[in-house]
Design an enzyme around this catalytic site. Structure first.
Site, mmCIF file in Angstrom:
data_model
loop_
_atom_site.group_PDB
_atom_site.id
_atom_site.type_symbol
_atom_site.label_atom_id
_atom_site.label_comp_id
_atom_site.label_asym_id
_atom_site.label_seq_id
_atom_site.Cartn_x
_atom_site.Cartn_y
_atom_site.Cartn_z
ATOM 1 N N LYS A 50 -11.864 -5.042 -2.495
ATOM 2 C CA LYS A 50 -12.945 -4.063 -2.460
ATOM 3 C C LYS A 50 -12.453 -2.664 -2.816
ATOM 4 C CE LYS A 50 -13.466 -4.875 2.531
ATOM 5 N NZ LYS A 50 -12.335 -4.278 3.238
ATOM 6 N N LYS A 69 -5.392 -10.289 -6.570
ATOM 7 C CA LYS A 69 -6.533 -10.683 -5.729
ATOM 8 C C LYS A 69 -7.750 -9.772 -5.961
ATOM 9 C CE LYS A 69 -5.800 -8.050 -1.525
ATOM 10 N NZ LYS A 69 -5.772 -7.942 -0.089
ATOM 11 N N LYS A 75 0.827 -1.215 0.000
ATOM 12 C CA LYS A 75 0.000 0.000 0.000
ATOM 13 C C LYS A 75 0.856 1.257 0.000
ATOM 14 C CE LYS A 75 -4.079 -2.080 2.134
ATOM 15 N NZ LYS A 75 -5.011 -2.063 3.267
HETATM 16 P P1 TYM Z 1 -10.255 -6.766 4.853
HETATM 17 O O1 TYM Z 1 -11.356 -5.829 5.175
HETATM 18 O O2 TYM Z 1 -9.261 -6.352 3.832
HETATM 19 O O3 TYM Z 1 -10.857 -8.148 4.400
HETATM 20 C C1 TYM Z 1 -11.871 -8.788 5.161
HETATM 21 C C2 TYM Z 1 -11.638 -10.279 5.119
HETATM 22 O O4 TYM Z 1 -11.741 -10.747 3.769
HETATM 23 C C3 TYM Z 1 -10.578 -11.469 3.419
HETATM 24 N N1 TYM Z 1 -10.272 -11.232 1.999
HETATM 25 C C4 TYM Z 1 -10.165 -12.199 1.086
HETATM 26 N N2 TYM Z 1 -10.303 -13.538 1.163
HETATM 27 C C5 TYM Z 1 -10.124 -14.254 0.033
HETATM 28 N N3 TYM Z 1 -9.820 -13.694 -1.174
HETATM 29 C C6 TYM Z 1 -9.652 -12.361 -1.299
HETATM 30 N N4 TYM Z 1 -9.363 -11.812 -2.485
HETATM 31 C C7 TYM Z 1 -9.839 -11.548 -0.137
HETATM 32 N N5 TYM Z 1 -9.777 -10.209 0.090
HETATM 33 C C8 TYM Z 1 -10.043 -10.043 1.406
HETATM 34 C C9 TYM Z 1 -9.479 -10.909 4.310
HETATM 35 O O5 TYM Z 1 -8.407 -11.810 4.451
HETATM 36 C C10 TYM Z 1 -10.226 -10.670 5.592
HETATM 37 O O6 TYM Z 1 -10.309 -11.852 6.361
HETATM 38 N N6 TYM Z 1 -7.208 -5.993 8.726
HETATM 39 C C11 TYM Z 1 -8.412 -6.700 8.300
HETATM 40 C C12 TYM Z 1 -9.589 -6.389 9.195
HETATM 41 C C13 TYM Z 1 -9.308 -6.593 10.644
HETATM 42 C C14 TYM Z 1 -9.214 -7.822 11.314
HETATM 43 C C15 TYM Z 1 -8.928 -7.492 12.681
HETATM 44 C C16 TYM Z 1 -9.345 -9.164 10.922
HETATM 45 C C17 TYM Z 1 -9.087 -5.592 11.544
HETATM 46 N N7 TYM Z 1 -8.868 -6.143 12.762
HETATM 47 C C18 TYM Z 1 -8.762 -8.489 13.634
HETATM 48 C C19 TYM Z 1 -9.180 -10.141 11.884
HETATM 49 C C20 TYM Z 1 -8.882 -9.811 13.224
HETATM 50 C C21 TYM Z 1 -8.753 -6.306 6.888
HETATM 51 O O7 TYM Z 1 -8.462 -5.220 6.465
HETATM 52 O O8 TYM Z 1 -9.495 -7.197 6.192
#
Ligand code: TYM
Length: 337
Positions: free
Chosen positions: A206, A203, A116
């Site tokens: 969003k 990947k 990023k």
């Molecule tokens: P975030 O919001 O980017 O994504 C949410 C969840 O979706 C999964 N994910 C995917 N899985 C499969 N294929 C993909 N292309 C894909 N894109 C996203 C992510 O792995 C995630 O599980 N930092 C985290 C949010 C967070 C969090 C936490 C998670 C904040 N605090 C504590 C677990 C525990 C995030 O930005 O995920």
């Protein structure tokens, strides 16, 4: 087994952009599956959304959409404490306590920070990299330790952040005699990394600017079907599982996840079919999945405020208790308590 013996599941989704099918397949699906066996904490990571520039109105909309989508996808508030991260002020404090136990080297080596920040750096120079990007993983470490979680359902891209949490739990326990559990990531066998429909070596995300690359959970189902029909594949014309065929592998993966099949079962099922037939079958599954959750979404939108209040009250108690443990360990015994 009494509720107190149950292990703890925790996960969150950042309130940036619109939720995609990848978020469902990679993470939400497992949260729903696990919620019967664990004591559960799931939240909308709206503080994490602040790590890149935001539009306040858009953020407010995103966080509410995600809350209602969690409910529509099957997160049950009778089993799971569902809340907005920013409702629990302890997250900010915990972040500071964790942050002061890390180094700049450790945080700047995180893959997501490198990805990023390099985009910002290329566009505008080093000086413009938001500080929040560097600190994002410590906020996440704090999220997990505040609820003393055992298991963290996430996609593969979050694995490194859970590993950092493991290191920090051990470090804090050694330094301050706390007893934080060392959490495990729970990554799906099928669908740990769903790929973009237009560039299947990247990947699905969003925050992708190209709307055709992703299926959004609130996409019009017919439009979503068309996106699948236009998904980039290859010119070979034969269906089998191979890393050399990322577009086909991605479609087989989406189909497997939505129908609860293994990748092997799905590739056998389509071995004699052509690409058009595979796309139609995937498109139909995606369409009926979206129709189903969107029907529940409208109802869920009506109850956000009352449900979020109940969730926040429960979460706050647990977060406060765990924060106090660390504060005490670090020599911060407040006179006001
Ligand atoms: P975030 O919001 O980017 O994504 C949410 C969840 O979706 C999964 N994910 C995917 N899985 C499969 N294929 C993909 N292309 C894909 N894109 C996203 C992510 O792995 C995630 O599980 N930092 C985290 C949010 C967070 C969090 C936490 C998670 C904040 N605090 C504590 C677990 C525990 C995030 O930005 O995920």
């Amino acid at each position: 087994m009494s509720i107190n013996d149950k292990k703890i599941m925790l996960s969150g989704i950042t309130a940036t952009g619109k939720l995609t099918l990848a978020n469902y397949i990679g993470a939400i699906r497992n949260m729903v599956k696990l919620q019967d066996q664990y004591e559960n904490y799931i939240f909308i990571a709206d503080l994490h959304a602040l790590t890149l520039p935001i539009d306040p109105q858009e953020l407010e909309q995103n966080r509410r959409n995600i809350f209602a989508l969690f409910r529509a996808c099957g997160i049950d508030t009778n089993k799971t404490t569902l809340f907005f991260q920013s409702d629990i002020l302890e997250h900010g404090m915990m972040n500071w306590l964790v942050l002061t136990n890390t180094t700049i080297g450790e945080l700047s080596r995180m893959t997501q920070f490198k990805d990023k920040s390099s985009k910002v750096k290329t566009a505008n120079g080093m000086e413009t990299i938001p500080t929040g990007l560097l600190m994002y993983p410590t906020l996440m470490v704090g999220d997990i330790l505040l609820y003393n979680a055992d298991i963290i359902p996430v996609g593969i891209d979050q694995k490194q952040h859970v590993e950092l949490t493991r290191n920090l739990a051990i470090r804090l326990n050694n330094k301050y005699k706390t007893n934080f559990k060392v959490p495990e990531p729970y990554i799906p066998e099928v669908g740990a990394k769903i790929m973009s429909l237009t560039e299947p070596t990247k990947k699905m995300s969003k925050s992708d600017k190209n709307e055709k690359s992703s299926i959004y959970l609130l996409d019009d189902p017919e439009k979503a079907y068309k996106k699948i029909m236009k998904a980039v594949t290859d010119s070979e014309g034969k269906i089998y599982l191979s890393d050399e065929k990322p577009g086909i592998k991605n479609l087989l993966t989406i189909y497997s996840a939505l129908t609860d099949k293994t990748l092997e079962q799905t590739s056998e099922l389509f071995a004699d079919k052509n690409y058009g037939e595979l796309k139609q079958a995937v498109g139909e599954e995606v369409k009926s999945f979206l129709i189903d959750i969107q029907a529940k979404y409208a109802e869920a939108m009506k109850h956000i405020d009352e449900e979020a209040k109940i969730g926040a009250e429960k979460a706050r108690k647990v977060a406060h208790k765990n924060l106090e443990k660390l504060m005490k360990g670090m020599g911060l015994n407040n006179a006001s308590k």
